[in-house]
Design an enzyme around this catalytic site. Sequence first.
Site, PDB file in Angstrom:
ATOM      1  N   GLY A  51       0.812  -1.209   0.000  1.00 50.16           N
ATOM      2  CA  GLY A  51       0.000   0.000   0.000  1.00 50.16           C
ATOM      3  C   GLY A  51       0.842   1.254   0.000  1.00 50.16           C
ATOM      4  O   GLY A  51       2.015   1.251  -0.389  1.00 50.16           O
ATOM      5  N   SER A  52       0.260   2.320   0.474  1.00 52.89           N
ATOM      6  CA  SER A  52       0.914   3.622   0.456  1.00 52.89           C
ATOM      7  C   SER A  52       1.965   3.737   1.554  1.00 52.89           C
ATOM      8  O   SER A  52       1.967   2.972   2.530  1.00 52.89           O
ATOM      9  CB  SER A  52      -0.124   4.730   0.631  1.00 52.89           C
ATOM     10  OG  SER A  52      -0.656   4.707   1.951  1.00 52.89           O
ATOM     11  N   GLU A  73       5.493  -3.343   1.587  1.00 50.29           N
ATOM     12  CA  GLU A  73       5.766  -3.084   0.169  1.00 50.29           C
ATOM     13  C   GLU A  73       4.992  -1.827  -0.181  1.00 50.29           C
ATOM     14  O   GLU A  73       3.770  -1.844  -0.330  1.00 50.29           O
ATOM     15  CB  GLU A  73       5.319  -4.284  -0.679  1.00 50.29           C
ATOM     16  CG  GLU A  73       5.897  -4.279  -2.083  1.00 50.29           C
ATOM     17  CD  GLU A  73       5.091  -3.431  -3.036  1.00 50.29           C
ATOM     18  OE1 GLU A  73       5.527  -2.284  -3.304  1.00 50.29           O
ATOM     19  OE2 GLU A  73       4.041  -3.873  -3.502  1.00 50.29           O
ATOM     20  N   LEU A  74       5.728  -0.696  -0.300  1.00 52.02           N
ATOM     21  CA  LEU A  74       5.086   0.614  -0.390  1.00 52.02           C
ATOM     22  C   LEU A  74       5.298   1.236  -1.768  1.00 52.02           C
ATOM     23  O   LEU A  74       5.327   0.554  -2.772  1.00 52.02           O
ATOM     24  CB  LEU A  74       5.621   1.504   0.744  1.00 52.02           C
ATOM     25  CG  LEU A  74       5.596   0.853   2.145  1.00 52.02           C
ATOM     26  CD1 LEU A  74       6.174   1.785   3.180  1.00 52.02           C
ATOM     27  CD2 LEU A  74       4.183   0.425   2.512  1.00 52.02           C
ATOM     28  N   CYS A 107       3.211   0.466  -8.225  1.00 52.04           N
ATOM     29  CA  CYS A 107       4.336   0.852  -7.365  1.00 52.04           C
ATOM     30  C   CYS A 107       5.671   0.611  -8.049  1.00 52.04           C
ATOM     31  O   CYS A 107       6.622   1.380  -7.875  1.00 52.04           O
ATOM     32  CB  CYS A 107       4.267   0.100  -6.047  1.00 52.04           C
ATOM     33  SG  CYS A 107       4.250  -1.701  -6.222  1.00 52.04           S
ATOM     34  N   GLU A 204       6.499  10.274  -5.761  1.00 54.98           N
ATOM     35  CA  GLU A 204       6.026   9.250  -6.691  1.00 54.98           C
ATOM     36  C   GLU A 204       4.919   9.834  -7.561  1.00 54.98           C
ATOM     37  O   GLU A 204       3.978  10.454  -7.061  1.00 54.98           O
ATOM     38  CB  GLU A 204       5.493   8.036  -5.918  1.00 54.98           C
ATOM     39  CG  GLU A 204       4.945   6.935  -6.822  1.00 54.98           C
ATOM     40  CD  GLU A 204       4.436   5.743  -6.035  1.00 54.98           C
ATOM     41  OE1 GLU A 204       4.419   4.633  -6.597  1.00 54.98           O
ATOM     42  OE2 GLU A 204       4.045   5.916  -4.857  1.00 54.98           O
TER      43      GLU A 204
END
Length: 310
Positions: A51-52, A73-74, A107, A204
């Site tokens: 996610g964020s 896992e961002l 991502c 990002e």
Amino acid sequence: MTLVGQLPSGLEQLFTDAGVPTGVYTNLFVRGRDVGKIIDDSRVQGASLTGSERAGVSLGEIAGRNVKKSVLELGGSDPFVVLDGHNLERTVYAAFLGRMGNTGQCCVAAKRFIALPDVYDAFLTGLRDRMSEVRPGDPVDPATTLGPLSSEAAAELLMEQVRDAVDKGATVVLGGGRPDLPGAFVEPTVLTDVTPDMRAYREELFGPVATVYRVADEDEAVALANASPYGLGGAVFAADPERARGVADRLEAGMVWINHPTASRPELPFGGIKRSGYGRELGDVGIIEFANRKLVHYVDADAPIEEVLG
């Protein structure tokens, strides 16, 4: 089909249909503010989040407070480094796919394109031409090749980042606006002359916006690639495998693909460093992330007792 929280759980049903015992996999639909209650529960031994960055900070804090293992896992701002012009059409196509997959909402998408001087102009032109060919429209229309972003808020955030760059001197090579269509659409956009004072340099860009940089040499390419708070993935394109590997080894990332846009494969570990998170999913590394690798050491019952305190 099992219903949890008024919503169907298709993946849970697949486990059930495969004969997996009830409870091995359970899909819960919960509000974000309630996730902490789940992690606090003593029956939960670990937490993994995709996610964020904001959500990752929150989950990591709660897991740490409970002394529980977590994997995050961002976000990512992956570099795509072009070292030469070998088979440039293929490289441009890879760049296009790496940036535009899922309308750029990925991502591990390629987001920052870094090219050496002898290939920069041709690469920029090729990427611009490729991205100009996509057609936004109704996602159910077969002629549509660009869908909307996930929400109006996501589209407006991306446009704020683009406007900030343009206001501070970035060059719009393609796009830069929003098409006259209902929905959260953003035009395929290519920016150059992006500098460190711009949001597009350090944040990002979660949508169909590419930033392209010209660098003098490999050292500058590596320095620019690493000048990011993120470190998820990266890609290096070059005909010489040793040259490509040398650059790949210097990139601050959890994974680097050579001569292919960064992707996800079940057999390969997936994850990043820095603000992109920690730990790994998938592959053999992912399998043991939450395993207790317990030591059991046997000593004969009649053996002398050795010094144990050191």
